[in-house]
Design a protein around this motif. Structure first.
Motif, mmCIF file in Angstrom:
data_model
loop_
_atom_site.group_PDB
_atom_site.id
_atom_site.type_symbol
_atom_site.label_atom_id
_atom_site.label_comp_id
_atom_site.label_asym_id
_atom_site.label_seq_id
_atom_site.Cartn_x
_atom_site.Cartn_y
_atom_site.Cartn_z
ATOM 1 N N ARG A 135 0.842 -1.195 0.000
ATOM 2 C CA ARG A 135 0.000 0.000 0.000
ATOM 3 C C ARG A 135 0.882 1.252 0.000
ATOM 4 N NH1 ARG A 135 -3.598 -2.613 3.952
ATOM 5 N NH2 ARG A 135 -3.832 -4.720 3.158
ATOM 6 N N VAL A 136 0.557 2.193 -0.862
ATOM 7 C CA VAL A 136 1.148 3.528 -0.844
ATOM 8 C C VAL A 136 0.075 4.417 -0.235
ATOM 9 C CG1 VAL A 136 2.079 5.439 -2.212
ATOM 10 C CG2 VAL A 136 2.592 3.063 -2.848
ATOM 11 N N ARG A 137 0.250 4.737 1.041
ATOM 12 C CA ARG A 137 -0.748 5.477 1.820
ATOM 13 C C ARG A 137 -0.417 6.967 1.732
ATOM 14 N NH1 ARG A 137 0.410 3.687 7.311
ATOM 15 N NH2 ARG A 137 -1.686 4.331 7.920
ATOM 16 N N VAL A 138 -1.291 7.718 1.091
ATOM 17 C CA VAL A 138 -1.059 9.147 0.862
ATOM 18 C C VAL A 138 -1.939 9.930 1.832
ATOM 19 C CG1 VAL A 138 -0.999 10.988 -0.847
ATOM 20 C CG2 VAL A 138 -0.610 8.615 -1.572
ATOM 21 N N GLY A 139 -1.298 10.658 2.727
ATOM 22 C CA GLY A 139 -2.013 11.343 3.800
ATOM 23 C C GLY A 139 -2.902 12.475 3.329
ATOM 24 N N VAL A 140 -4.167 12.442 3.782
ATOM 25 C CA VAL A 140 -5.114 13.525 3.492
ATOM 26 C C VAL A 140 -5.633 14.157 4.786
ATOM 27 C CG1 VAL A 140 -5.790 12.576 1.250
ATOM 28 C CG2 VAL A 140 -7.107 11.951 3.297
ATOM 29 N N SER A 141 -5.148 13.715 5.930
ATOM 30 C CA SER A 141 -5.529 14.196 7.269
ATOM 31 C C SER A 141 -6.928 13.731 7.664
ATOM 32 C CB SER A 141 -5.455 15.728 7.379
ATOM 33 O OG SER A 141 -4.156 16.190 7.167
ATOM 34 N N ARG A 142 -7.198 13.856 8.955
ATOM 35 C CA ARG A 142 -8.507 13.478 9.490
ATOM 36 C C ARG A 142 -9.506 14.609 9.275
ATOM 37 N NH1 ARG A 142 -8.732 8.873 11.229
ATOM 38 N NH2 ARG A 142 -10.825 9.070 12.076
ATOM 39 N N PRO A 143 -10.788 14.281 9.214
ATOM 40 C CA PRO A 143 -11.791 15.333 9.063
ATOM 41 C C PRO A 143 -11.826 16.239 10.293
ATOM 42 C CG PRO A 143 -12.837 13.187 9.368
ATOM 43 C CD PRO A 143 -11.374 12.941 9.244
ATOM 44 N N PRO A 144 -12.156 17.507 10.095
ATOM 45 C CA PRO A 144 -12.228 18.423 11.239
ATOM 46 C C PRO A 144 -13.484 18.190 12.068
ATOM 47 C CG PRO A 144 -12.887 19.544 9.222
ATOM 48 C CD PRO A 144 -12.439 18.164 8.824
ATOM 49 N N GLY A 145 -13.382 18.467 13.354
ATOM 50 C CA GLY A 145 -14.557 18.402 14.234
ATOM 51 C C GLY A 145 -15.241 17.056 14.194
ATOM 52 N N ARG A 146 -16.554 17.104 14.026
ATOM 53 C CA ARG A 146 -17.352 15.869 14.015
ATOM 54 C C ARG A 146 -17.762 15.448 12.610
ATOM 55 N NH1 ARG A 146 -21.033 15.764 19.328
ATOM 56 N NH2 ARG A 146 -19.548 16.711 20.749
ATOM 57 N N MET A 147 -17.111 15.995 11.610
ATOM 58 C CA MET A 147 -17.462 15.646 10.232
ATOM 59 C C MET A 147 -17.254 14.159 9.992
ATOM 60 S SD MET A 147 -15.868 16.992 6.602
ATOM 61 C CE MET A 147 -16.444 18.671 6.764
ATOM 62 N N GLU A 148 -18.176 13.540 9.304
ATOM 63 C CA GLU A 148 -18.052 12.126 8.935
ATOM 64 C C GLU A 148 -16.890 11.947 7.963
ATOM 65 O OE1 GLU A 148 -19.744 9.347 9.865
ATOM 66 O OE2 GLU A 148 -20.802 10.532 11.369
ATOM 67 N N THR A 149 -16.141 10.871 8.165
ATOM 68 C CA THR A 149 -15.002 10.593 7.290
ATOM 69 C C THR A 149 -15.449 10.474 5.843
ATOM 70 O OG1 THR A 149 -13.809 9.512 9.084
ATOM 71 C CG2 THR A 149 -13.088 9.010 6.853
#
Length: 194
Positions: A135-149
């Motif tokens: 796997r080449v895992r390309v970071g997009v960060s976690r969603p802010p606050g309570r936003m659904e992934t």
């Protein structure tokens, strides 16, 4: 005995609506690799578009592929290509978005869990539970606050991220090439120190 061909699959969703979203970073990286080869995708009967070529003059055989279906159905066309090109799953490289990595980070690994990623789940299912692909895992960060992934990854990159996106796509494409030419460990030593 399986062939010495590498299969590189970029995950994403079809259509212009999803083209520039976080979930489609896998497609963006594959498009970069196809551009580097000065090639064009061709359609296949298994529901994917592919480029079959060599990496460099006389280099290893590679098949670059993007599914024509949605993320959660990625496994079926990838399995079709694994079978058609007689690719050992250990030579399958999957490029995908990763919310558990900060934007701009790239991590390479073999096997492990799917971490809730529906594209990876589909691939593992269609490979009959084999998780031994890279796997080449390309970071997009976690969603802010309570936003659904799910909502977050289907959105376009923020303006700041969009400015840095071309360099990230190039670095992820470089990582794919390193895996093929240097092996996973050599590629990890280079990419993880960047």
């Amino acid at each position: 005995m399986a062939s010495d061909t590498w299969l590189i699959a970029g995950l994403g969703n079809p259509g212009s609506r999803y083209r520039h979203t976080r979930h489609n970073i896998g497609h963006m990286v594959l498009d970069e690799l196809v551009d580097r080869m000065d090639a064009k995708y061709t359609r296949t009967k298994v529901g994917a578009q592919v480029v079959a070529a060599r990496l460099g003059l006389g280099g290893p055989k590679v098949v670059l592929a993007v599914s024509e279906g949605y993320m959660n159905t990625s496994g079926k066309p990838i399995r079709g290509l694994v079978d058609y090109f007689d690719v050992d799953p250990a030579r399958l490289v999957v490029v995908h978005d990763e919310v558990d990595l900060d934007f701009g980070r790239i991590k390479l690994k073999r096997g492990g869990s799917e971490g809730g990623h529906n594209g990876l789940k589909s691939i593992t299912q269609h490979l009959r539970g084999d998780r031994d692909y890279i796997r080449v895992r390309v970071g997009v960060s976690r969603p802010p606050g309570r936003m659904e992934t799910a909502d977050y990854v289907l959105q376009k990159f923020s303006p700041d991220q969009a400015d840095e996106l071309p360099q990230l796509v190039q670095r992820a494409a470089d990582a794919v090439e390193l895996i093929i030419t240097e092996g996973l460990t050599g590629a990890q030593n280079t990419v993880h120190q960047a």
